[in-house]
Each structure stands twice: as structure tokens, then as C-alpha cells.
Design a protein around this motif. Structure first.
Motif, short mmCIF file in Angstrom:
data_model
loop_
_atom_site.label_atom_id
_atom_site.label_comp_id
_atom_site.label_asym_id
_atom_site.label_seq_id
_atom_site.Cartn_x
_atom_site.Cartn_y
_atom_site.Cartn_z
N ILE A 395 22.28 15.14 -4.02
CA ILE A 395 23.39 14.81 -4.90
C ILE A 395 23.83 16.07 -5.63
O ILE A 395 23.00 16.83 -6.12
CB ILE A 395 23.01 13.74 -5.94
CG1 ILE A 395 22.27 12.57 -5.28
CG2 ILE A 395 24.24 13.25 -6.69
CD1 ILE A 395 23.10 11.78 -4.30
N GLU A 396 25.13 16.29 -5.69
CA GLU A 396 25.64 17.50 -6.32
C GLU A 396 27.05 17.23 -6.85
O GLU A 396 27.85 16.55 -6.21
CB GLU A 396 25.67 18.66 -5.31
CG GLU A 396 26.34 19.92 -5.78
CD GLU A 396 25.67 20.54 -6.99
OE1 GLU A 396 26.38 20.77 -7.98
OE2 GLU A 396 24.45 20.78 -6.94
N LEU A 397 27.34 17.74 -8.05
CA LEU A 397 28.65 17.56 -8.65
C LEU A 397 29.73 18.31 -7.89
O LEU A 397 30.86 17.83 -7.75
CB LEU A 397 28.62 18.04 -10.12
CG LEU A 397 29.89 17.87 -10.93
CD1 LEU A 397 30.27 16.39 -11.03
CD2 LEU A 397 29.73 18.47 -12.32
N ASN A 428 24.97 9.48 -12.46
CA ASN A 428 25.09 8.22 -11.71
C ASN A 428 24.33 8.29 -10.40
O ASN A 428 24.63 7.55 -9.47
CB ASN A 428 26.57 7.91 -11.45
CG ASN A 428 27.35 7.76 -12.73
OD1 ASN A 428 26.90 7.10 -13.65
ND2 ASN A 428 28.52 8.38 -12.79
N ILE A 429 23.36 9.17 -10.34
CA ILE A 429 22.69 9.46 -9.07
C ILE A 429 22.00 8.25 -8.47
O ILE A 429 22.05 8.02 -7.26
CB ILE A 429 21.69 10.62 -9.28
CG1 ILE A 429 20.99 10.96 -7.97
CG2 ILE A 429 20.67 10.30 -10.33
CD1 ILE A 429 20.09 12.16 -8.08
N PHE A 430 21.36 7.44 -9.27
CA PHE A 430 20.49 6.41 -8.71
C PHE A 430 21.26 5.22 -8.14
O PHE A 430 20.72 4.45 -7.37
CB PHE A 430 19.48 5.97 -9.77
CG PHE A 430 18.54 7.08 -10.15
CD1 PHE A 430 17.52 7.48 -9.31
CD2 PHE A 430 18.72 7.78 -11.34
CE1 PHE A 430 16.68 8.53 -9.64
CE2 PHE A 430 17.89 8.82 -11.68
CZ PHE A 430 16.86 9.20 -10.84
N SER A 431 22.54 5.09 -8.51
CA SER A 431 23.35 4.04 -7.89
C SER A 431 23.62 4.37 -6.43
O SER A 431 23.85 3.46 -5.61
CB SER A 431 24.67 3.88 -8.65
OG SER A 431 25.44 5.08 -8.56
N THR A 432 23.57 5.66 -6.06
CA THR A 432 23.83 6.06 -4.68
C THR A 432 22.61 5.92 -3.79
O THR A 432 22.72 5.98 -2.57
CB THR A 432 24.33 7.52 -4.63
OG1 THR A 432 23.30 8.38 -5.10
CG2 THR A 432 25.57 7.69 -5.49
N VAL A 433 21.43 5.77 -4.40
CA VAL A 433 20.20 5.65 -3.61
C VAL A 433 19.46 4.37 -3.99
O VAL A 433 18.23 4.32 -3.92
CB VAL A 433 19.30 6.89 -3.78
CG1 VAL A 433 19.94 8.11 -3.16
CG2 VAL A 433 18.98 7.12 -5.25
N SER A 434 20.19 3.36 -4.38
CA SER A 434 19.56 2.11 -4.83
C SER A 434 18.76 1.44 -3.72
O SER A 434 17.88 0.62 -3.99
CB SER A 434 20.62 1.15 -5.37
OG SER A 434 21.60 0.89 -4.38
N HIS A 435 19.07 1.78 -2.44
CA HIS A 435 18.35 1.18 -1.32
C HIS A 435 17.03 1.90 -1.02
O HIS A 435 16.24 1.44 -0.19
CB HIS A 435 19.23 1.20 -0.06
CG HIS A 435 19.69 2.58 0.33
ND1 HIS A 435 20.59 3.31 -0.40
CD2 HIS A 435 19.34 3.36 1.40
CE1 HIS A 435 20.80 4.48 0.18
NE2 HIS A 435 20.06 4.54 1.27
N PHE A 436 16.77 3.02 -1.69
CA PHE A 436 15.51 3.72 -1.49
C PHE A 436 14.37 2.95 -2.16
O PHE A 436 14.53 2.47 -3.29
CB PHE A 436 15.58 5.13 -2.10
CG PHE A 436 16.25 6.16 -1.24
CD1 PHE A 436 17.19 5.80 -0.28
CD2 PHE A 436 15.94 7.51 -1.38
CE1 PHE A 436 17.80 6.76 0.51
CE2 PHE A 436 16.54 8.47 -0.58
CZ PHE A 436 17.49 8.10 0.36
N PRO A 437 13.21 2.84 -1.51
CA PRO A 437 12.07 2.17 -2.15
C PRO A 437 11.48 3.06 -3.25
O PRO A 437 10.97 4.14 -2.95
CB PRO A 437 11.07 1.99 -1.00
CG PRO A 437 11.43 3.06 -0.02
CD PRO A 437 12.91 3.27 -0.13
N PRO A 438 11.54 2.65 -4.51
CA PRO A 438 11.08 3.53 -5.60
C PRO A 438 9.65 4.02 -5.44
O PRO A 438 9.36 5.18 -5.72
CB PRO A 438 11.23 2.64 -6.85
CG PRO A 438 12.29 1.66 -6.48
CD PRO A 438 12.08 1.38 -5.02
N ASP A 439 8.75 3.13 -4.97
CA ASP A 439 7.35 3.54 -4.87
C ASP A 439 7.10 4.51 -3.73
O ASP A 439 6.01 5.09 -3.62
CB ASP A 439 6.46 2.29 -4.70
CG ASP A 439 6.77 1.52 -3.43
OD1 ASP A 439 7.95 1.52 -3.01
OD2 ASP A 439 5.85 0.94 -2.84
N LYS A 440 8.10 4.74 -2.89
CA LYS A 440 7.98 5.68 -1.78
C LYS A 440 9.00 6.81 -1.89
O LYS A 440 9.30 7.48 -0.89
CB LYS A 440 8.17 4.95 -0.44
CG LYS A 440 7.00 4.06 -0.05
CD LYS A 440 5.76 4.89 0.28
CE LYS A 440 4.60 4.05 0.77
NZ LYS A 440 3.43 4.91 1.09
#
Length: 502
Positions: A395-397, A428-440
């Protein structure tokens, strides 16, 4: 006390001056600076914390309570002898004022703890005065060896601070800077901060810097008129023309013909560039900041094999829009000349390897499968660590940097879909990777100098990824800290923090 009707004259430019009822303000009053407190986390704020540590909390509190923190005991250009107590995190020497003066700190360049020095005060601020170093009366032989300095401008140029020190001493000083940074700015309980590990050295201590930006001023009006009238030579270098870097403690340019911390390619190019400027100086209407970047001339036809140094020709790129090429181990990067990329290529393999080992410690049988690279730039961490993850998101501005990172993934033949780069605010970075499993998921934060803001940190905590490198949050334990020396001979140090979810 109501200061609205106070008018005060002083030689120190830090004094608050409030004019009376008259609308006319003298020129000297206009030149006075208001008492502006340092911006949080700025270099001025870092210095202020060092001043508090040197004077002591009680002394500072007493001065603040009685309103004497701006009352410098020194006049402008007053000379004084002091003994250096310590180094600031910015690399300057710090000394207590003489016993005959009230508690105050003298800040001066190029001196070391234990040395007795003579200085000349040129500016005063809050409980401290800045001074030029005039003489080292009693050197510290355990630290200082002036024969170590490889630059003929050292002591005048503001670029380097530590060339008189051994490299081991520099690394030790930089470790202490990291210690102080977490003590002063982390807001963490002391017992939760781990011991700072030794600073990782740069493989090159000179000839490492792949980018320099010397600058010069256009001809002053007076000398331009003399040149137009034929009163001065148009071919010789004018005495007023300085092409180089800022002079220490001044706003003037120091003429520099070579820079030993820059790569040989840049130094070889600097001479002809200077000659061209001298030849054409009368054509410049404004001052210019030059760009010199070390670049691989061409990418190899087969990027799978690392070429020998003899086969990898380097050139100097001077156009801000031209393409710069660098290789880090076996990974290639292309980016525009004006874009950010770490300026010490030699330390990038140790840096990225350390980050990889922190994410995948040998004590754990399995690790993260997904990587989020915040502030990814041209893709340094994303591409260097991609082989160890199933999926990587950068992610980059800057949309231009995203374009470079995407192209670099193709250049390095990464499988399609393995790395994706998205232009967007890191807040707003985490809205773009919401499908990533947090524990992994592992997160790398490599922010600009001002750091990450509160909204970003709050998102990080809510997302709860398993590992964070260079960041913070309430749900994480700070596992390890250490510095990386990206800029030998200077006071600058980068730090890497590893955090684990608890």
C-alpha cells in the motif's frame, strides 16, 4: 503576568517581542522570533528531551516555573569555554554552562564527551544556546582520532558528524540514540521495553551513498551586472559561486568538489557537472538543487543470474524523471530519479534479511502466509520477502510508486497475483486487505519520518495481525529493538521494532 504590554530587547533571537499600541514595528523587532515550542517528535523536540536529561527535571521545572527558560546568560557571539558532558541524539556536543552562569546548555558540533572546548554563541533558545566550535582545547584521546576523517571538508560541512570516531564507537552511540528514543517517545512502561540489541553495521562506511543533492545559488544582481559589463571573467569560477552542501551552523553553501560517503560513480560525475555549471553560471536565473543518483545502466537480459561487478556498469542519473535501476541481492528495482529509495544499497540485504528472520523466527514451526507492506514505495520489502509468503499486498499513497512497484514485480518474474500494489492512504490500509486472515498476516510499517498517526495505529490494533515490524499497539508486546546504520559517519540511525500479538 500579562505579556500583552511587554516590550523587551535582547541579543537572543528567541525572545518574545510584542509591540505596543503603535502600528509601526521596527525592523529589529520583526527579526525577533517568537517563543515557539518544538513540534512533537521533531529534531528540536528530540534535542529538548536531551536538554531536560542533562539539566535534570527539577532544574527545568524551576526555570519554567519562574519564567527564566528563555533568559540566556550569553550574548550574541560571546566566546566561552566548557566541558562536553554528552552527545545529543542529533549528533551535537552538549555541555553545561560555566558555574558562574545559571543552569544552561551549550550545543556545539564536532566535539566529544570529556573534551574541553572553546565556542562562540550564535543563537539562543529555551534553556540552551547554539555555538560554533572554535577550538578543542583538551581532546578525548579515547574517542577522537582526527586522522580517521577522510573528507577534507569535515568540520565545515553539515553532512557528517562522526568521522573522527571509530566505527565501533559510532555504532555504540547510535544504539544509545535508539534507547533514548523509546524512553522519551514510546509512552511505554520501562519494564516493557526490551534491551536494545547492538546496531547492525553498514557493510560500507564510505562510498555507500547512492544519492546526493548538491546545490548552488544563481548570480547575485550586482555581480550579474558586472559580468554583463565585461568587468569580470565569464570563464573562471567566480569567488561567490559555491556548489555543494550547507555549511554547519549557517545558511550558506560550502563548495564541495568531492563527497567521500558518496559512491565512486557519483564522485566521478560531480567534477564534470561542476565544470558545466561554472561554464554556464551566468545563464542561471534561480538557484538549483542538483540530483545525482547511482544507477545500473541496463538490466541484464537474464535476471536469474547475478552479474559480476565488472559486467554491471553503473552510471550517474541527473534527470529527476529518468529511470534509476538498483539491484538488492538478486532482486531488481526501477523507479524515477525523484522517487524515494534507501540511499545505502550495501545495507539493504542485511536489513531485509533481519526483517524476514523476525517474521519467521526459527523457534516457530509455522509463520504468517500473508504480508501487508504499508508505505511500500517501489516495493523493496514486498519483493524481497515475497518468496516467503503466499500473498503480498503493498500500500502506498503515491500512485507513481505503485506503478513502479507493480512493474518491479513483473521485472522480477513474480507469479501473477502473488503481489498486488494499491494506491491509497495508509490510514485506510486495512479495508483493502480485510480478506487477509489476521492470525496469518504480518505487517511491515516503514513510514515517512513523521511516523504513523493515531488512526493508523487504531486500525492496526483492530485488525490484530500476528506480527508487526516497526510499529506499535495496545495488544502487542514489544519483542525486540535494534538500530540499523544506513548512514555511517552521520548521527542518523534507523530502528527496527518487532511486535507480537498477545
Amino acid at each position: 503576568m500579562d505579556e500583552s504590554n511587554v516590550t523587551k530587547e535582547d541579543t537572543n533571537d528567541s525572545v518574545l517581542v510584542v509591540p505596543g499600541p503603535s502600528k509601526k514595528v521596527s525592523k529589529s523587532a520583526k527579526r525577533k522570533q517568537k517563543r515557539v515550542l518544538p513540534e512533537p517528535y521533531s529534531s528540536e523536540d528530540v534535542l529538548w528531551r536531551d536538554i531536560i536529561a542533562l539539566l535534570g527535571d527539577d532544574t527545568v521545572a524551576h526555570a519554567l516555573q519562574h519564567g527564566t527558560e528563555w533568559d540566556s546568560p550569553f550574548d550574541f557571539r560571546e566566546e566561552v569555554e566548557v566541558e562536553v558532558s554528552t552527545l545529543s541524539s542529533n549528533g551535537d556536543a552538549m555541555a553545561h554552562s560555566p558555574a558562574s552562569s545559571p543552569p544552561w546548555v551549550i550545543v556545539a558540533p564536532f566535539a566529544l564527551p570529556g573534551e574541553r572546548i572553546r565556542v562562540r554563541v550564535y543563537r539562543s533558545s529555551r534553556l540552551h544556546s547554539f555555538a560554533d566550535l572554535l577550538e578543542v582545547i583538551s581532546p578525548n584521546p579515547g574517542l577522537r582520532d582526527d586522522s580517521r576523517a577522510k573528507c577534507r571538508y569535515f568540520g565545515q560541512c553539515s553532512g557528517c558528524q562522526y568521522q573522527m570516531l571509530s566505527y565501533d564507537a559510532q555504532l555504540g552511540i547510535k544504539r544509545n540514540v535508539v534507547i533514548k528514543a523509546y524512553q522519551n517517545f514510546s509512552n511505554l512502561p520501562k519494564e516493557t521495553i526490551p534491551d536494545v540489541l547492538p546496531t547492525i553495521a553498514s557493510p560500507l562506511q564510505y562510498g555507500y551513498r547512492t544519492k546526493i543533492t548538491p546545490h548552488f545559488e544563481a548570480p547575485p544582481k550586482r555581480v550579474r551586472k558586472e559580468a554583463e559589463s565585461g568587468a569580470v571573467s565569464s570563464t573562471e569560477k567566480p569567488s561567490w559561486l559555491k556548489i555543494g552542501f550547507n555549511e554547519i551552523g549557517k545558511r550558506t553553501v560550502l563548495d564541495i568538489e568531492e563527497c567521500p560517503i558518496a559512491t565512486p560513480v557519483l564522485n566521478a560525475a560531480l567534477g564534470p557537472i561542476r565544470e558545466d555549471i561554472i561554464k554556464n553560471i551566468w545563464g542561471y536565473k534561480k538557484g538549483v538543487s542538483l540530483l545525482l543518483r547511482d544507477s545500473i545502466e541496463h538490466l541484464p537480459s537474464d535476471i536469474s543470474s547475478i552479474p559480476s561487478p565488472e559486467d554491471e556498469k553503473h552510471i550517474c542519473v541527473t534527470n529527476h524523471k529518468a529511470t534509476v535501476r538498483e539491484r538488492v541481492d538478486s532482486t531488481y528495482f526501477e523507479f524515477p530519479g525523484h522517487s524515494f529509495f534507501q540511499n545505502n544499497n550495501s545495507v539493504l540485504v542485511p536489513l531485509t534479511s533481519y526483517v524476514k528472520d523476525a517474521i519467521f523466527p526459527s523457534s516457530k514451526s509455522s509463520g504468517p502466509t500473508h504480508l501487508v507492506d504499508a508505505y511500500c514505495g517501489s516495493g523493496l520489502f514486498s519483493l524481497m520477502l515475497a518468496p516467503h509468503f503466499d500473498t503480498v499486498a503493498g500500500i502506498e499513497l503515491s500512485a507513481e510508486s505503485i506503478k513502479s512497484a507493480t512493474a518491479n514485480a513483473i521485472i522480477n518474474r513474480l507469479p501473477e497475483g502473488k503481489c498486488s500494489f494499491l494506491a491509497g492512504d495508509a490510514a485506510n490500509i486495512f479495508s483493502t486487505v480485510s480478506h487477509f486472515p489476521p492470525d496469518k498476516t504480518a505487517l511491515i510499517i516503514d513510514p515517512p519520518r513523521k511516523g504513523s498517526d493515531e488512526p493508523f495505529i487504531e486500525q492496526l490494533v483492530r485488525f490484530a495481525c500476528s506480527t508487526v515490524v516497526y510499529g506499535g499497539g495496545r495488544k502487542y508486546v514489544l519483542e525486540s529493538l535494534r538500530g540499523f546504520d544506513l548512514f555511517p559517519q552521520t548521527a542518523h540511525v534507523e530502528s527496527v521494532a518487532v511486535l507480537r500479538l498477545v
